[in-house]
Each structure stands twice: as C-alpha cells, then as structure tokens.
Write an enzyme that holds these catalytic residues in place. Sequence first.
Site, PDB file in Angstrom:
ATOM      1  N   GLU A 188       3.689   1.403  -0.642  1.00  0.00           N
ATOM      2  CA  GLU A 188       2.477   0.915  -1.877  1.00  0.00           C
ATOM      3  C   GLU A 188       1.856  -0.245  -1.562  1.00  0.00           C
ATOM      4  O   GLU A 188       0.774  -0.618  -2.151  1.00  0.00           O
ATOM      5  CB  GLU A 188       3.530   0.419  -3.158  1.00  0.00           C
ATOM      6  CG  GLU A 188       4.394   1.895  -3.512  1.00  0.00           C
ATOM      7  CD  GLU A 188       5.500   1.204  -4.505  1.00  0.00           C
ATOM      8  OE1 GLU A 188       5.381   0.169  -4.877  1.00  0.00           O
ATOM      9  OE2 GLU A 188       5.923   2.044  -5.271  1.00  0.00           O
ATOM     10  N   GLY A 213      -1.720   6.880  10.083  1.00  0.00           N
ATOM     11  CA  GLY A 213      -2.332   6.650  11.233  1.00  0.00           C
ATOM     12  C   GLY A 213      -1.272   5.729  12.098  1.00  0.00           C
ATOM     13  O   GLY A 213       0.045   5.774  11.626  1.00  0.00           O
ATOM     14  N   ASP A 214      -1.705   5.179  13.025  1.00  0.00           N
ATOM     15  CA  ASP A 214      -0.826   4.383  14.035  1.00  0.00           C
ATOM     16  C   ASP A 214      -0.176   2.735  13.365  1.00  0.00           C
ATOM     17  O   ASP A 214       0.761   2.517  13.713  1.00  0.00           O
ATOM     18  CB  ASP A 214      -1.542   4.132  15.111  1.00  0.00           C
ATOM     19  CG  ASP A 214      -2.108   5.456  15.919  1.00  0.00           C
ATOM     20  OD1 ASP A 214      -1.005   6.226  16.457  1.00  0.00           O
ATOM     21  OD2 ASP A 214      -3.234   5.520  16.165  1.00  0.00           O
ATOM     22  N   GLY A 215      -0.975   2.612  12.395  1.00  0.00           N
ATOM     23  CA  GLY A 215      -0.614   1.243  11.755  1.00  0.00           C
ATOM     24  C   GLY A 215       0.760   1.470  11.124  1.00  0.00           C
ATOM     25  O   GLY A 215       1.448   0.489  11.218  1.00  0.00           O
ATOM     26  N   SER A 245      -6.776   8.065  10.550  1.00  0.00           N
ATOM     27  CA  SER A 245      -8.239   8.179  11.026  1.00  0.00           C
ATOM     28  C   SER A 245      -8.038   8.220  12.844  1.00  0.00           C
ATOM     29  O   SER A 245      -8.648   9.170  13.320  1.00  0.00           O
ATOM     30  CB  SER A 245      -9.066   7.087  10.845  1.00  0.00           C
ATOM     31  OG  SER A 245      -9.169   6.795   9.454  1.00  0.00           O
ATOM     32  N   GLY A 246      -7.361   7.430  13.376  1.00  0.00           N
ATOM     33  CA  GLY A 246      -7.107   7.458  14.884  1.00  0.00           C
ATOM     34  C   GLY A 246      -6.289   8.510  15.350  1.00  0.00           C
ATOM     35  O   GLY A 246      -6.535   9.208  16.203  1.00  0.00           O
TER      36      GLY A 246
END
Length: 538
Positions: A188, A213-215, A245-246
């Site tokens: 959240e 994503g990777d985050g 995205s990545g």
Amino acid sequence: MDLKNTEHGHNMNTLYGEFTATGNRKVRCAVSLTDKELVVRRLTSVPTGRHRVVLNLKDCVGCRAYREEDNTDPAAYLAAYFYPLKRRWVGSGLSRQRVEQCFRLSSLQDPRANLEEAEKWARAVRERSNRWQHLRDRLLPSDFSHPCRILLLVNPQSGKGQALTLYNNHVQRMLNEAGVLQTLFITEHQNHAREHVRKADLSQWDALIIMSGDGLLFEVINGLLDRSDWEEAIRTPLGILPGGSGNALAASIHHYAGASLVSSEELLVSCGFLLCKGVVSRMDLVSVRLFSGTRLFSFLSLAWGFVADVDVESEKYRHVGAARFTVGTLVRLASLRVYKGKLAYLPVAGERGQVGSRHTNNHNASSRFSTDSPVLNSFHNSCHSNNSLKARRFERSRRPSKNATGLSDSVLPRPDEPLPGSWVVVPEEDFVLVLAMYQSHLAEDLLAAPEATLDDGVIHLFYVKAGISRPALLRLFLAMEKGAHVASSCAHLVHTKVRALRMEPYSPKGIITVDGEVVEYGPVQAEVHRGLARLISS
C-alpha cells in the site's frame, strides 16, 4: 492402467491407458507415460501422425485428478498442464504457450476406484516431471513441499499499474495448476514490503515471490537482512514475476535459462513457468555502504551519472511501460552531462580494463573519502534533474535505517581509511556514467553484462569517460540490446570485473541509484558477497 517394461538403452517404466476425451466422449485416446514424455494418440481406424501428440515432461508444471460435482457420473478426470516452447503466432522466435491435456476415466463402476486410478496417473506425471530438474553444481535441491506455500507480494502501482490484472489473468491459474498455495499481500505504500517481511513469521511459507518491478525485491531483501535472524531469513527462496517497467532480474533469469528474447506477458509466463518448476539457485548480493553509515544490500546494480539520471527522470513517462527508458535516454542524450569524481576498485585476480585508457595501481594508498567534500551536505540540494523535487521526496521517504546485519565486509576499508595498494585508481576524473552490474540485464531489452551469472562473485564495472559524442553513446546503448557493447571498439568505454569499488563524486549535484532506487548522494563503497541469497531460477 497397465505397467510395461520397455527396453530402450535402459529399463524404462511406461504407463499405458485408454481414456475418453473430455470434450467429446466418443473420442478415445491411447495415453502412454514414459520417463520423459506424455504421448497421446487418438484411436481411429486409420492411424495418422496428426492424431499423435508428444509432450515433454520437462515442460509440465502440474497434474491433478478430480471428480465433477455431478454425483450421477462415476467418471474421474485427469488434467496435465504443459508450457512448451512453441513458435509465436505473430513474429519470429519461441515463447512458452499453455497446453492442457484432459481425459475422462470411466472404466470402473465405482467412482472411488476411478478417482484412485486418476490419482495414480497424476502422481506418476508429477514425479516423472520432477525428475527433469537437472541440478547443476551451482543449484540447490528445492526444499519445497508439494503443494508448496508462497507469500506473493504485489505492488499494484508498478509498471503501468496492471500488476493485479496480470496476476489474475496469468499467474494465479499457473500457480494453481502447479499446486502452489498462495497468500496474496498487496503493498500500500513505499517500504510496506520491507516492514512486512522484517516482522513476518517466515515459517508459514516456503518462498517469497515478488510481482512488481525490481524495487519491491530490493525492499524484501533489505527487510530480510534487517531481521535479528537474518542469517536464516536470507536463505528463504525468493522469486520474481515481472510486473514493472524495468524487470531486469526477471529478464536475467530468463536469459540464464537459455531462452530466446521475450518481453511483456511472454516474459511473465516464462518466469511463472520457472517458478512452478521450483529450482533454487544461489544469488550474489552486494553490500553497499553510504557515507552516512547506511548500509544497503543490492542484487542488481549501482549507477551514477547517465544511467541513474535516465532511471529517475523517466519516472514521468511510467505510463508507457518499458518504453519509458527509451524516451528517457533520448531526452538525456539531448543534454549530455559530465560528472567529476574519483573511481577506484579491487579487480578480480588477473582482470584488467578491457577497453579504454590505462589503470594505475594505488601504490601510494592515498585515496580516501574527502571529509570536506561538498557532497556531504546531504541529498537535499543534490538533484539537478527535471524530476529533482520528486527524487528528493522519494529519497526522504525511502531512506532505510542503518542495517544492523552482522555480515562483515572482508575487503572494504573504512570510509576514512586510505585504499590498500591492491586497489586500482582510475586516472580519469570526468565521467559520463559509472555502472556496476551483477546480473545480465539492466532492463528487459538491455543485456548490459552478458557474461554475468547469478553467483559468480563478480561485479561487472562499466564506465564511460567524458569526451564521447552523443551518436557514439547512442550506438553503445543500441548495441547493449544484444550485449554487443562489450566487444565494441569505443575508446571511451571501459569494462572490467571487480570484487569491490569506491566512488567519490566531487560535484554536489547528481543522482546515485541502487537497484534503480535513489539513495543519498555522496561517496559510496560496494563489495560482492557470493551466493548470499536464494533465488528460484532455472
């Protein structure tokens, strides 16, 4: 169900049965199960190759037996699920495409006996499929029970904001087919996943799966290493499903599996397939120490300069998905920057810079983080990008506490200490970019470090010196799509393999990212720890 011994180079148990097709009870099928294949042949008066289907068990994710709700029907059903590599309907190349084989078993009058027969087949398919997990030396046997239990963490805002839709359309069905029990956790806010795994009872799950994503994986890894039981927690198998995205790690895993290039939903299906197969590999992590004393753990990259700028500034184009990086690259090329600072590294034994200028050993051991450097006035005045305000807010909200993990860095000196003589100091002090990679891909379509593997204990260091033209830099990034940049003759590009590195920006303005996440701007050190984490891969 008949059991036959077939001589074919070695004894091989073959199961044979005749069942009806679920869609048309008038159609009968002869089904053979060998150690390697499921062979289905339609029984017709004139045998023909068109009526024979051969499915490789290495492409099978699951098989189940069941009865329908109609109590008047004594039949049982057998469903096997495969994801073989097949040619795309549109375009060239191969992608994994779903194939379901379903049969009706009704040879016995007793419904329970029919179900027992179907369950025998289902167990045999699953067991023989599992034998196809060829474990190389670097792989660990999976500890997963079947069905296994996973915590699936989803960031609904990642990428184009379609992560939950992709989960519902693709992932949930595939995991159900593989008999994987799922607990869904929807994040959240920023650092929500980190906070959750820091406190969670990890014994409830066999693996933590990240769909984003990777985050989000960056959060999870650092949350595990925040725990008092970090040594055990970091051995929890992790999985990645591309929803951002990545999607660099997802693309890397797909690449390590030896599969041809795919993207978007095809990449998601490929990673979902690997997840269902449940093979666990060791994965390197890199300890990153910031000047403030904050310690982070990274699985993907450390970037300063052009790459970091594009990553942060392209946030405004997030609505276009992975194309945001292409747009951001073109925008930043139009206004190319030069970054002044000092770079040093500890090379892998026998390794030298492959392209570009000479390197110098630090015989005088004089390089240290300058305590009077203007960058130490913190991040608050550091960003000079079009997205600087957002980046500063992002940094304040995401800045983690100092990591208390007891893991020691073996080769990094203290920030106030000079570098040992074994380190190399780069003579140039003007850079366009500095990029440290430990996985193969920087994004779905950027093969930045083609020689990288999950647990090679190596940081692949790239830097581009000032003086490169815009067209030459663009050519480098275009070549990176297929990893051809490492063999380029560009005199401004240097690529070398290192165990540790130190960067010291001189300018008070700039961006540094770790796994695509903005960190405080200033001097930074990094050291690779081989095979520290566990990743579900190929």
